[in-house]
Motif scaffolding. Sequence first.
Motif, PDB file in Angstrom:
ATOM      1  N   ARG A  54      41.480 -18.997 -43.945  1.00 46.99           N
ATOM      2  CA  ARG A  54      40.094 -19.465 -43.846  1.00 46.99           C
ATOM      3  C   ARG A  54      39.422 -19.532 -45.214  1.00 46.99           C
ATOM      4  O   ARG A  54      38.264 -19.953 -45.323  1.00 46.99           O
ATOM      5  CB  ARG A  54      39.299 -18.559 -42.912  1.00 46.99           C
ATOM      6  CG  ARG A  54      39.769 -18.622 -41.454  1.00 46.99           C
ATOM      7  CD  ARG A  54      39.009 -17.639 -40.586  1.00 46.99           C
ATOM      8  NE  ARG A  54      39.247 -16.259 -41.005  1.00 46.99           N
ATOM      9  CZ  ARG A  54      38.598 -15.200 -40.521  1.00 46.99           C
ATOM     10  NH1 ARG A  54      37.653 -15.383 -39.604  1.00 46.99           N
ATOM     11  NH2 ARG A  54      38.886 -13.988 -40.947  1.00 46.99           N
ATOM     12  N   ALA A 109      34.910 -19.754 -48.441  1.00 44.13           N
ATOM     13  CA  ALA A 109      35.061 -19.576 -46.993  1.00 44.13           C
ATOM     14  C   ALA A 109      34.873 -20.915 -46.289  1.00 44.13           C
ATOM     15  O   ALA A 109      33.908 -21.638 -46.540  1.00 44.13           O
ATOM     16  CB  ALA A 109      34.043 -18.570 -46.475  1.00 44.13           C
ATOM     17  N   GLU A 165      34.559 -21.129 -43.031  1.00 44.24           N
ATOM     18  CA  GLU A 165      33.751 -20.856 -41.846  1.00 44.24           C
ATOM     19  C   GLU A 165      33.060 -19.513 -42.034  1.00 44.24           C
ATOM     20  O   GLU A 165      33.398 -18.754 -42.948  1.00 44.24           O
ATOM     21  CB  GLU A 165      34.621 -20.830 -40.589  1.00 44.24           C
ATOM     22  CG  GLU A 165      35.709 -19.762 -40.618  1.00 44.24           C
ATOM     23  CD  GLU A 165      36.601 -19.807 -39.397  1.00 44.24           C
ATOM     24  OE1 GLU A 165      36.486 -18.877 -38.567  1.00 44.24           O
ATOM     25  OE2 GLU A 165      37.408 -20.755 -39.274  1.00 44.24           O
ATOM     26  N   ASP A 166      32.091 -19.221 -41.193  1.00 41.29           N
ATOM     27  CA  ASP A 166      31.466 -17.902 -41.235  1.00 41.29           C
ATOM     28  C   ASP A 166      32.513 -16.857 -40.849  1.00 41.29           C
ATOM     29  O   ASP A 166      33.259 -17.027 -39.876  1.00 41.29           O
ATOM     30  CB  ASP A 166      30.301 -17.827 -40.240  1.00 41.29           C
ATOM     31  CG  ASP A 166      29.116 -18.699 -40.651  1.00 41.29           C
ATOM     32  OD1 ASP A 166      29.110 -19.176 -41.810  1.00 41.29           O
ATOM     33  OD2 ASP A 166      28.214 -18.898 -39.821  1.00 41.29           O
ATOM     34  N   GLU A 168      33.852 -12.361 -41.762  1.00 42.66           N
ATOM     35  CA  GLU A 168      33.506 -11.044 -42.284  1.00 42.66           C
ATOM     36  C   GLU A 168      34.629 -10.528 -43.168  1.00 42.66           C
ATOM     37  O   GLU A 168      35.812 -10.765 -42.897  1.00 42.66           O
ATOM     38  CB  GLU A 168      33.272 -10.035 -41.151  1.00 42.66           C
ATOM     39  CG  GLU A 168      32.014 -10.268 -40.347  1.00 42.66           C
ATOM     40  CD  GLU A 168      31.774  -9.171 -39.335  1.00 42.66           C
ATOM     41  OE1 GLU A 168      32.544  -8.187 -39.330  1.00 42.66           O
ATOM     42  OE2 GLU A 168      30.822  -9.301 -38.539  1.00 42.66           O
ATOM     43  N   PRO A 194      29.167  -9.913 -43.854  1.00 41.49           N
ATOM     44  CA  PRO A 194      29.217 -11.347 -43.545  1.00 41.49           C
ATOM     45  C   PRO A 194      29.417 -12.206 -44.793  1.00 41.49           C
ATOM     46  O   PRO A 194      28.803 -11.979 -45.832  1.00 41.49           O
ATOM     47  CB  PRO A 194      27.847 -11.615 -42.921  1.00 41.49           C
ATOM     48  CG  PRO A 194      26.945 -10.589 -43.542  1.00 41.49           C
ATOM     49  CD  PRO A 194      27.804  -9.363 -43.748  1.00 41.49           C
ATOM     50  N   VAL A 195      30.287 -13.187 -44.671  1.00 41.06           N
ATOM     51  CA  VAL A 195      30.454 -14.226 -45.687  1.00 41.06           C
ATOM     52  C   VAL A 195      30.210 -15.553 -44.979  1.00 41.06           C
ATOM     53  O   VAL A 195      30.860 -15.868 -43.985  1.00 41.06           O
ATOM     54  CB  VAL A 195      31.870 -14.206 -46.293  1.00 41.06           C
ATOM     55  CG1 VAL A 195      32.038 -15.355 -47.286  1.00 41.06           C
ATOM     56  CG2 VAL A 195      32.143 -12.868 -46.974  1.00 41.06           C
ATOM     57  N   ARG A 196      29.244 -16.320 -45.489  1.00 44.34           N
ATOM     58  CA  ARG A 196      28.875 -17.568 -44.835  1.00 44.34           C
ATOM     59  C   ARG A 196      29.782 -18.717 -45.290  1.00 44.34           C
ATOM     60  O   ARG A 196      30.333 -18.696 -46.390  1.00 44.34           O
ATOM     61  CB  ARG A 196      27.415 -17.914 -45.140  1.00 44.34           C
ATOM     62  CG  ARG A 196      26.411 -16.856 -44.696  1.00 44.34           C
ATOM     63  CD  ARG A 196      26.541 -16.532 -43.223  1.00 44.34           C
ATOM     64  NE  ARG A 196      25.594 -15.503 -42.795  1.00 44.34           N
ATOM     65  CZ  ARG A 196      25.706 -14.820 -41.664  1.00 44.34           C
ATOM     66  NH1 ARG A 196      26.733 -15.050 -40.845  1.00 44.34           N
ATOM     67  NH2 ARG A 196      24.807 -13.902 -41.350  1.00 44.34           N
ATOM     68  N   LYS A 197      29.915 -19.675 -44.435  1.00 43.81           N
ATOM     69  CA  LYS A 197      30.701 -20.860 -44.743  1.00 43.81           C
ATOM     70  C   LYS A 197      30.273 -21.454 -46.083  1.00 43.81           C
ATOM     71  O   LYS A 197      29.086 -21.649 -46.339  1.00 43.81           O
ATOM     72  CB  LYS A 197      30.518 -21.891 -43.624  1.00 43.81           C
ATOM     73  CG  LYS A 197      31.319 -23.169 -43.792  1.00 43.81           C
ATOM     74  CD  LYS A 197      31.100 -24.087 -42.599  1.00 43.81           C
ATOM     75  CE  LYS A 197      31.862 -25.392 -42.734  1.00 43.81           C
ATOM     76  NZ  LYS A 197      31.676 -26.260 -41.551  1.00 43.81           N
ATOM     77  N   GLU A 227      30.521 -20.010 -49.023  1.00 46.72           N
ATOM     78  CA  GLU A 227      30.255 -19.012 -50.055  1.00 46.72           C
ATOM     79  C   GLU A 227      31.536 -18.677 -50.817  1.00 46.72           C
ATOM     80  O   GLU A 227      32.611 -18.535 -50.228  1.00 46.72           O
ATOM     81  CB  GLU A 227      29.660 -17.739 -49.448  1.00 46.72           C
ATOM     82  CG  GLU A 227      28.219 -17.884 -49.010  1.00 46.72           C
ATOM     83  CD  GLU A 227      27.579 -16.549 -48.654  1.00 46.72           C
ATOM     84  OE1 GLU A 227      26.382 -16.375 -48.979  1.00 46.72           O
ATOM     85  OE2 GLU A 227      28.263 -15.692 -48.051  1.00 46.72           O
TER      86      GLU A 227
END
Length: 421
Positions: free
Chosen positions: A66, A310, A312-313, A315, A320-323, A325
Amino acid sequence: METPVDPGVSGPVNLMDPEFMKDPFGTYSRLREQAPLVRASFFGRGTPIWIATRYDDVKTVLSDSRFVNNPAHVPGLEVENIRDRELKARGIPEEYGKYILDSILDADGADHLRLRKLVSRTFTARRVGELRPRVEEITEGLLDRLPGLAENGVVDLIEHFAYPLPITVICELVGIPEDDRPQWREWGKALVTLESDGMADALREMIAHIHDLIGRRRAAPTDDLLTGLIRTHDEDGDRLSDTEMVTLVLTLVLAGHETTAHLIGNGTAALLTHPDQLALLKGDPAMTPRAVHELMRWCGPVQMTRLRYATEDLEIGGMPVRKGEPVVAVLVGANYDPREFDDPERLDITREPDRRKENHVGFGHGLHYCLGAALARQEGEVAFEALFRRFPDLSLAVPPAELERQLMPGSWRLARLPVRL
C-alpha cells in the motif's frame, strides 16, 4: 489508536539541521521513543513527512504494497513529488532531474521488477562468489600501495582504500573504463554536496559520458553489464528505454561504490575505537561475516530510505497515515530499537544474526532490498580481513572526537579517516 506527538512551536523535526545530523543515532532513538511516527521536513520547508523509526514499523513501510515510491502512483490524487521539488529548488533542470527521479530505486511494481530482472543476474550470490578472487586481488594491490602514500606516517584510508576498492569493482562489472573512474569519483562527490551548481554540472557531465560510453560499447562490445543492457535495448526497446539504460548505469555505479566505501570507513573507525571487538576479530577472522552484519547495523552508511507514499488511508504503529502522505523509514532507528536488539547501542560482533536471514535492516527490506547487498558484504569482509592482517598495528592518527564527518541528511560518512599503519 495513538495520536501524533505535538512537535511544539518549532514545528516538524528539520532533518537538515546540522546538530541533528551530528548525532543521528541518539536523535532518532529519542524520536523513536516519543511515538511510532513523528512529523519531519527537509530544510524546514514544504510538505511535512512522517518518519517511522521503530523496527516493526520500518519493516512494514518497506514491505507493505500500500506504499509506493512514485507519488504519481497514488490513485485519484495529485500528490506533490517532494524530491522533484527539492531538485528544482537546487536548480536541477528537469531534463537532468529525470535521471535521479526515475531510477530503479524509485520504480514501483512491474516496472521495478522489469528493471531489477535486467541486472539481478550480475548480483546473485553465485556470481558474487565468483568475483571474490578479483576483489581480493584489488584489495591486496591497494594495501600494497598504502605505505607509499603515507605523509609523516599518516594515510587517509577513505581516499586511498575505502573508495578505490568498491569503485574499481563496480566499474569493472558495469563496464566503466579504468581511465574514467577517477572522474566518477569526483562526480560522486559533487552529487552528495549541498551546493546546487556542483550537482547540476556533475549530472550533466555524467549523462553525457554514459551516452558516449554507450556509443563506444556499441562499436566494440565487451563482456560487461553495459554491453548486455545495450543488447537488450537494441533488440527490444520496450523492455529498456534509452533513458532507463542511462539511469541504470548511473544508479548502479553510484550506489555500487558510495555506500560500500562508507561501510568500510565507518566499520574501520568503529573497530579501531572498540579494541575489544577488534581483538576478537583478529583472533578469529572467520567471524568477519558476522562482524560485517553488526557493523552494518551499528554504523551503516544509509540511515533512511526514499520517501514512500500511502495509496490509501492506513495505520502504522496504531497511528493514522492518510492517503498520499509521505513516510520515510529510518533504518538507524530500527537498527537501534531495543524491542528487537538487546543493548542496541553496544557494538558486538558476536551477535548471532537470524540463521534464515539478516535481522538488521541496513540494506533495507522488502521489494527494494539492496540489489548489491551480497557484493557489499563480500567487499566488506575482504577489506576488513586483509586490512587488519596486513597492518595489525593500524591505529587512528587523530582522537576519535576529531574524526570529521560529512553532514549529509540520511547518510553517515567520514570525510577522512587518517590512520597510522
